[in-house]
Design a protein around this motif. Structure first.
Motif, PDB file in Angstrom:
ATOM      1  N   CYS A 168       0.762  -1.345   0.024  1.00 18.17           N
ATOM      2  CA  CYS A 168       0.043   0.021   0.044  1.00 18.17           C
ATOM      3  C   CYS A 168       1.000   1.285   0.137  1.00 18.17           C
ATOM      4  O   CYS A 168       0.376   2.266  -0.582  1.00 18.17           O
ATOM      5  CB  CYS A 168      -1.012   0.210   1.170  1.00 18.17           C
ATOM      6  SG  CYS A 168      -0.134   0.108   2.902  1.00 18.17           S
ATOM      7  N   ARG A 198      -4.859   4.211   0.407  1.00 25.33           N
ATOM      8  CA  ARG A 198      -4.768   2.829   0.179  1.00 25.33           C
ATOM      9  C   ARG A 198      -4.652   1.938   1.588  1.00 25.33           C
ATOM     10  O   ARG A 198      -5.326   0.797   1.261  1.00 25.33           O
ATOM     11  CB  ARG A 198      -3.422   2.638  -0.405  1.00 25.33           C
ATOM     12  CG  ARG A 198      -3.516   3.171  -1.903  1.00 25.33           C
ATOM     13  CD  ARG A 198      -2.324   2.956  -2.860  1.00 25.33           C
ATOM     14  NE  ARG A 198      -1.054   3.665  -2.303  1.00 25.33           N
ATOM     15  CZ  ARG A 198      -0.553   4.762  -2.602  1.00 25.33           C
ATOM     16  NH1 ARG A 198      -1.171   5.516  -3.455  1.00 25.33           N
ATOM     17  NH2 ARG A 198       0.555   5.142  -2.119  1.00 25.33           N
ATOM     18  N   TYR A 199      -3.952   2.449   2.459  1.00 20.19           N
ATOM     19  CA  TYR A 199      -3.966   1.445   3.759  1.00 20.19           C
ATOM     20  C   TYR A 199      -5.293   1.602   4.343  1.00 20.19           C
ATOM     21  O   TYR A 199      -5.519   0.613   5.215  1.00 20.19           O
ATOM     22  CB  TYR A 199      -2.633   1.672   4.694  1.00 20.19           C
ATOM     23  CG  TYR A 199      -2.508   2.861   5.248  1.00 20.19           C
ATOM     24  CD1 TYR A 199      -3.248   3.184   6.416  1.00 20.19           C
ATOM     25  CD2 TYR A 199      -1.248   3.516   4.962  1.00 20.19           C
ATOM     26  CE1 TYR A 199      -2.865   4.302   7.204  1.00 20.19           C
ATOM     27  CE2 TYR A 199      -0.909   4.764   5.930  1.00 20.19           C
ATOM     28  CZ  TYR A 199      -1.658   5.054   6.770  1.00 20.19           C
ATOM     29  OH  TYR A 199      -1.393   6.100   7.664  1.00 20.19           O
TER      30      TYR A 199
END
Length: 389
Positions: free
Chosen positions: A145, A343-344
């Motif tokens: 990520c 993303r994470y």
């Protein structure tokens, strides 16, 4: 279930009311073809601050709608911390490498209900993986990520060190125009030997980004790159760490923290590096002996040290890397850009969705499960080597 989340404190002047950019570039796949996280839902705007306490990784609505108890805190140190008080009966713990809630063997022993520890990011060495295995706790992270985020940060630091950007910027900020002082320790990176220790996702991304600078590339990794990739980079493979460090002018560290790499860069290994070499460390602080690094800088053997990883985190005020000469240190920020946070945060939600539904978690996200190293953990953490940072 009870979900306990440790995040870093909010900005000192409060959460942002607006952002410079209104959107993030659209991405569907990482460079190796792996798809980005694919949660069933999202309750945040990409590009906003999610990694601090008020951001809550965008999870609050999702978890509370499903009836889960959700505790978010930045109070993580000491037996009377909010983290320790809630850990006793937490089913899930979420933590970031940048501001880790350390899950030591002692803490895991007290966490009687803990079933899942999620790293919102990459790098799960803040969890005692051997103890997690022993207790049958699943450890997962959001693989890839923020790998490119870290690679970009490492390249930035290489250039900042070699060009001595820190000195020049400080002179400009202070109102000076002292050209000789600006350039007396400034060099071009062109033509230098640049190496990476570990050529996984991040290390390989660094090699690819440095190739256009017309440097000579080197690397060491337990897993050698395929011949085509090695040839495309014109990268020299070294069969030992000692061979690598003695051959390069600039070294970027990207290996995981294990028993093998804990304190690896001590005075003995540093002495094998070229005089005037530079080190960038965006992996883990404990890989380098903080006092030996300081001594090597002050003696002039190393020309500079940069990184964004420390031990412990947050680092104490008197940590020698804060004040030693020729340092370009940052807090652990390389992997928590606003781009990476989206993303994470998505990845954590995907993991939770699967966990609550009793569905398998992506194999590439898994570090340990069912009492053994699996997925990414099997590749990165050799059994009996993992170290709790």
């Amino acid at each position: 279930m009870k979900v306990l989340c440790v995040l870093y404190p909010d900005p000192k002047d409060g959460m942002p009311r607006s952002y410079y950019r209104n959107s993030l570039p659209h991405m569907s796949h990482y460079p190796d073809g792996q798809t980005l996280p694919t949660p069933q839902g999202r309750d945040f705007t990409p590009g906003t601050l999610l990694g601090s306490v008020s951001g809550k990784l965008g999870l609050e609505k999702f978890l509370k709608t499903q009836g889960h108890e959700f505790i978010v805190t930045s109070d993580k140190e000491g037996p009377n911390s909010e983290f320790d008080r809630h850990l006793i009966d937490a089913d899930v713990v979420i933590s970031q490498p940048f501001y880790p809630g350390y899950l030591t063997a002692e803490r895991l022993e007290k966490a009687k209900n803990l079933k899942l520890a999620i790293t919102a990011g990459i790098g799960s060495d803040h969890v005692d993986l051997a103890a997690a295995n022993k207790k049958g706790i699943t450890v997962a992270e959001v693989t890839f990520c923020n790998s490119i985020s870290v690679a970009e940060h490492a390249v930035m630091m290489m250039l900042a060190l070699v060009r001595d950007y820190m000195t020049q910027h400080e002179i400009a900020r202070s109102g000076g125009w002292d050209i000789a002082d600006c350039v007396k320790d400034s060099y071009d990176i062109e033509g230098m030997d640049v190496g990476v220790l570990a050529a996984g996702r991040i290390g390989l991304a660094v090699l690819r980004r440095m190739k256009p600078f017309d440097v000579k590339l080197h690397y060491f990794d337990r897993y050698r790159l395929d011949a085509q990739t090695e040839k495309s980079l014109n990268a020299i493979y070294h069969d030992s760490i000692e061979s690598l460090v003695s051959s390069v002018d600039v070294l970027s560290i990207h290996c995981p923290l294990t028993a093998e790499t804990d304190g690896l860069f001590d005075k003995t290994l540093l002495a094998k590096m070229k005089k005037g070499a530079y080190i960038v460390n965006t992996a883990r602080g404990k890989i380098c002996n903080k006092y030996d690094i300081k001594d090597a800088i002050e003696s002039g053997h190393l020309a500079g040290y940069a990184g964004d990883v420390w031990y412990p985190q947050p680092a104490q005020q008197d940590h020698p890397w804060r004040t030693m000469p020729k340092n370009a240190m940052t807090p652990h920020t390389s992997g928590t850009s606003l781009s990476a946070q989206a993303r994470y945060a998505d990845g954590v939600r995907e993991i939770l969705e699967n966990f609550f539904a009793g569905n398998p978690i992506r194999n590439e996200y898994l570090i340990v499960s069912d009492g053994d190293y699996v997925g990414t953990g099997k590749h990165s953490y050799a059994k009996k080597e993992a170290v709790n940072q």
